[in-house]
Design an enzyme around this catalytic site. Structure first.
Site, PDB file in Angstrom:
ATOM      1  N   LEU A 186      13.019  34.344  -5.576  1.00 57.67           N
ATOM      2  CA  LEU A 186      12.718  34.936  -6.886  1.00 57.67           C
ATOM      3  C   LEU A 186      13.212  36.378  -7.002  1.00 57.67           C
ATOM      4  O   LEU A 186      13.076  37.173  -6.080  1.00 57.67           O
ATOM      5  CB  LEU A 186      11.200  34.890  -7.138  1.00 57.67           C
ATOM      6  CG  LEU A 186      10.563  33.497  -7.102  1.00 57.67           C
ATOM      7  CD1 LEU A 186       9.065  33.588  -7.394  1.00 57.67           C
ATOM      8  CD2 LEU A 186      11.237  32.532  -8.078  1.00 57.67           C
ATOM      9  N   HIS A 187      13.800  36.682  -8.165  1.00 57.37           N
ATOM     10  CA  HIS A 187      14.255  38.040  -8.474  1.00 57.37           C
ATOM     11  C   HIS A 187      13.679  38.442  -9.828  1.00 57.37           C
ATOM     12  O   HIS A 187      12.925  37.673 -10.445  1.00 57.37           O
ATOM     13  CB  HIS A 187      15.790  38.106  -8.446  1.00 57.37           C
ATOM     14  CG  HIS A 187      16.459  37.049  -9.287  1.00 57.37           C
ATOM     15  ND1 HIS A 187      16.343  37.008 -10.665  1.00 57.37           N
ATOM     16  CD2 HIS A 187      17.217  35.973  -8.948  1.00 57.37           C
ATOM     17  CE1 HIS A 187      17.023  35.987 -11.135  1.00 57.37           C
ATOM     18  NE2 HIS A 187      17.558  35.327 -10.112  1.00 57.37           N
ATOM     19  N   ARG A 236      21.992  33.588  -6.020  1.00 55.62           N
ATOM     20  CA  ARG A 236      23.233  33.442  -5.249  1.00 55.62           C
ATOM     21  C   ARG A 236      23.974  34.769  -5.063  1.00 55.62           C
ATOM     22  O   ARG A 236      24.947  34.818  -4.307  1.00 55.62           O
ATOM     23  CB  ARG A 236      24.149  32.420  -5.919  1.00 55.62           C
ATOM     24  CG  ARG A 236      23.653  30.977  -5.772  1.00 55.62           C
ATOM     25  CD  ARG A 236      24.701  29.976  -6.238  1.00 55.62           C
ATOM     26  NE  ARG A 236      24.372  28.607  -5.845  1.00 55.62           N
ATOM     27  CZ  ARG A 236      23.860  27.692  -6.666  1.00 55.62           C
ATOM     28  NH1 ARG A 236      23.593  27.991  -7.921  1.00 55.62           N
ATOM     29  NH2 ARG A 236      23.606  26.460  -6.219  1.00 55.62           N
ATOM     30  N   GLY A 283      14.809  38.428 -12.727  1.00 55.03           N
ATOM     31  CA  GLY A 283      15.055  37.462 -13.809  1.00 55.03           C
ATOM     32  C   GLY A 283      13.925  36.441 -13.874  1.00 55.03           C
ATOM     33  O   GLY A 283      13.360  36.174 -14.941  1.00 55.03           O
ATOM     34  N   HIS A 284      13.588  35.884 -12.703  1.00 55.13           N
ATOM     35  CA  HIS A 284      12.481  34.916 -12.637  1.00 55.13           C
ATOM     36  C   HIS A 284      11.172  35.577 -13.076  1.00 55.13           C
ATOM     37  O   HIS A 284      10.377  34.989 -13.799  1.00 55.13           O
ATOM     38  CB  HIS A 284      12.305  34.390 -11.205  1.00 55.13           C
ATOM     39  CG  HIS A 284      13.483  33.645 -10.665  1.00 55.13           C
ATOM     40  ND1 HIS A 284      14.223  34.102  -9.599  1.00 55.13           N
ATOM     41  CD2 HIS A 284      14.038  32.466 -11.011  1.00 55.13           C
ATOM     42  CE1 HIS A 284      15.178  33.240  -9.318  1.00 55.13           C
ATOM     43  NE2 HIS A 284      15.096  32.234 -10.160  1.00 55.13           N
ATOM     44  N   ASP A 323      21.504  30.373 -17.921  1.00 56.55           N
ATOM     45  CA  ASP A 323      21.927  28.975 -17.791  1.00 56.55           C
ATOM     46  C   ASP A 323      21.833  28.325 -19.177  1.00 56.55           C
ATOM     47  O   ASP A 323      21.010  27.459 -19.416  1.00 56.55           O
ATOM     48  CB  ASP A 323      21.037  28.260 -16.785  1.00 56.55           C
ATOM     49  CG  ASP A 323      21.057  28.924 -15.424  1.00 56.55           C
ATOM     50  OD1 ASP A 323      21.872  28.525 -14.593  1.00 56.55           O
ATOM     51  OD2 ASP A 323      20.280  29.887 -15.201  1.00 56.55           O
ATOM     52  N   GLN A 341      20.551  17.848  -7.642  1.00 50.88           N
ATOM     53  CA  GLN A 341      21.501  18.553  -8.492  1.00 50.88           C
ATOM     54  C   GLN A 341      22.639  19.221  -7.709  1.00 50.88           C
ATOM     55  O   GLN A 341      23.499  19.858  -8.301  1.00 50.88           O
ATOM     56  CB  GLN A 341      20.781  19.577  -9.380  1.00 50.88           C
ATOM     57  CG  GLN A 341      20.258  20.796  -8.644  1.00 50.88           C
ATOM     58  CD  GLN A 341      19.361  21.634  -9.536  1.00 50.88           C
ATOM     59  OE1 GLN A 341      18.332  21.179 -10.014  1.00 50.88           O
ATOM     60  NE2 GLN A 341      19.763  22.874  -9.775  1.00 50.88           N
ATOM     61  N   SER A 345      20.983  36.796  -9.966  1.00 50.51           N
ATOM     62  CA  SER A 345      21.038  35.398  -9.536  1.00 50.51           C
ATOM     63  C   SER A 345      20.658  35.336  -8.057  1.00 50.51           C
ATOM     64  O   SER A 345      20.994  36.240  -7.290  1.00 50.51           O
ATOM     65  CB  SER A 345      22.464  34.862  -9.705  1.00 50.51           C
ATOM     66  OG  SER A 345      22.637  33.682  -8.955  1.00 50.51           O
ATOM     67  N   GLN A 372      22.149  24.540 -19.563  1.00 51.46           N
ATOM     68  CA  GLN A 372      20.917  23.929 -19.044  1.00 51.46           C
ATOM     69  C   GLN A 372      19.809  24.009 -20.091  1.00 51.46           C
ATOM     70  O   GLN A 372      19.106  23.034 -20.344  1.00 51.46           O
ATOM     71  CB  GLN A 372      20.503  24.671 -17.771  1.00 51.46           C
ATOM     72  CG  GLN A 372      19.082  24.395 -17.323  1.00 51.46           C
ATOM     73  CD  GLN A 372      18.789  25.043 -15.979  1.00 51.46           C
ATOM     74  OE1 GLN A 372      19.252  24.564 -14.958  1.00 51.46           O
ATOM     75  NE2 GLN A 372      18.034  26.127 -15.972  1.00 51.46           N
TER      76      GLN A 372
END
Ligand code: AMP
Length: 281
Positions: free
Chosen positions: A33-34, A186, A36-37, A149, A61, A184, A152
């Site tokens: 979690l960052h 990632r 954004g979350h 996203d 996915q 993100s 999504q």
């Protein structure tokens, strides 16, 4: 804050959480979690009394050549962050709990033909499957997802309509680092040098947005220039285009009043970055 790993325990806990008439917001995540979350969680409290976070790296996915094994996982740190934000429950199942005997899948039509749907076969089928399951297990009143996203979000919104989930969908704007890079999980894959180059991607989207709202003559030329400039800087372009927000098909030009999104996916070394800007002419 309770952390549940089984569906049965989750349902029991939710019964207790709802006992006083509380409404529930769900924030589905894959963890690591960052900010954004955390913004999704905070926004959850503007729409419901209690917030539940799911943390599940959904194997369905990921395609075999993707980063399922190496995807960052830190449930201990994530739990601490959720507790700080006032989350009532984390749902953190093992893959076996979610997929004990899978025989069915969800098919997607042309909404999957472009953007990430084109370059990640099976990805959104896996996303819709897991979100459908999460919706059925948790039965939230509200679900929050990020604009980062965007495809999504549009697909899940369509699924809630078509499958008659009685859940309000809320989209939270892209949360960025100070230099503009969309946060993100990632981003931890980026080397120091790549991290310095990465914000150029968002700057390129901003440039396209500015040109479009100024009434650019040739959208195709504008986009191909931007793609070439990013490639020169070391990005590999997956896609960078203008898409109609409803159909998610490439838009050759922007009609008056049309909602669209300038969206892209690029590779920097082994890291795939996505980002977008909503636009209306
Ligand atoms: P993930 O854990 O990457 O599957 O993301 C979980 C949710 O957080 C999704 O709805 C994402 O769109 C959202 N999200 C991830 N990064 C951001 C960001 N930088 N800003 C806003 N929402 C985000």
């Amino acid at each position: 804050m309770k952390t549940c790993t089984t569906i049965a325990e989750t349902r029991k806990t939710l019964e207790r959480l709802r006992a006083d008439g509380s409404s529930i917001a769900l924030v589905p995540t894959m963890g690591a979690l960052h900010e954004g979350h955390l913004q999704l969680i905070r926004e959850g409290f503007n729409h419901a009394d209690k917030v539940v976070v799911s943390i599940f790296v959904n194997p369905v996915q990921f395609s075999p050549n993707e980063d399922f094994e190496t995807y960052p996982r830190d449930i201990y740190k994530d739990s601490g962050k959720c507790r700080m934000e006032g989350v009532s429950m984390i749902f953190n199942p093992a893959a076996g709990e979610m997929y004990s005997d899978r025989k069915l899948s969800i098919e997607i039509d042309e909404l999957n033909r472009h953007m990430c749907g084109a370059s990640r076969p099976g990805f959104f089928e896996g996303v819709l499957l897991v979100v459908n399951k999460l919706f059925n297990i948790i039965k939230p009143d509200v679900a929050l997802f990020g604009q980062k996203d965007i495809q999504q979000f549009q697909l899940i919104r369509k699924m809630t309509e078509e499958f008659n989930h009685d859940i309000k969908m809320v989209m939270v704007p892209v949360i960025r680092a100070n230099d503009g890079l969309a946060l993100s999980s990632r981003n931890v894959y980026l080397s120091e040098k790549e991290r310095l180059i990465a914000p150029c991607f968002y700057r390129s989207l901003q440039y396209v947005e500015k040109q479009i709202s100024g009434g650019v003559d040739s959208l195709a030329l504008l986009l191909s220039h931007q793609r070439a400039e990013l490639e020169e800087k070391g990005f590999k372009i997956d896609y960078l285009n203008l898409f109609d927000l409803q159909t998610l098909q490439p838009a050759e030009r922007l009609m008056k009043g049309q909602n669209a999104v300038i969206a892209g996916a690029v590779w920097l070394g082994k890291t795939r970055l996505i980002d977008n800007i909503l636009t209306e002419y």
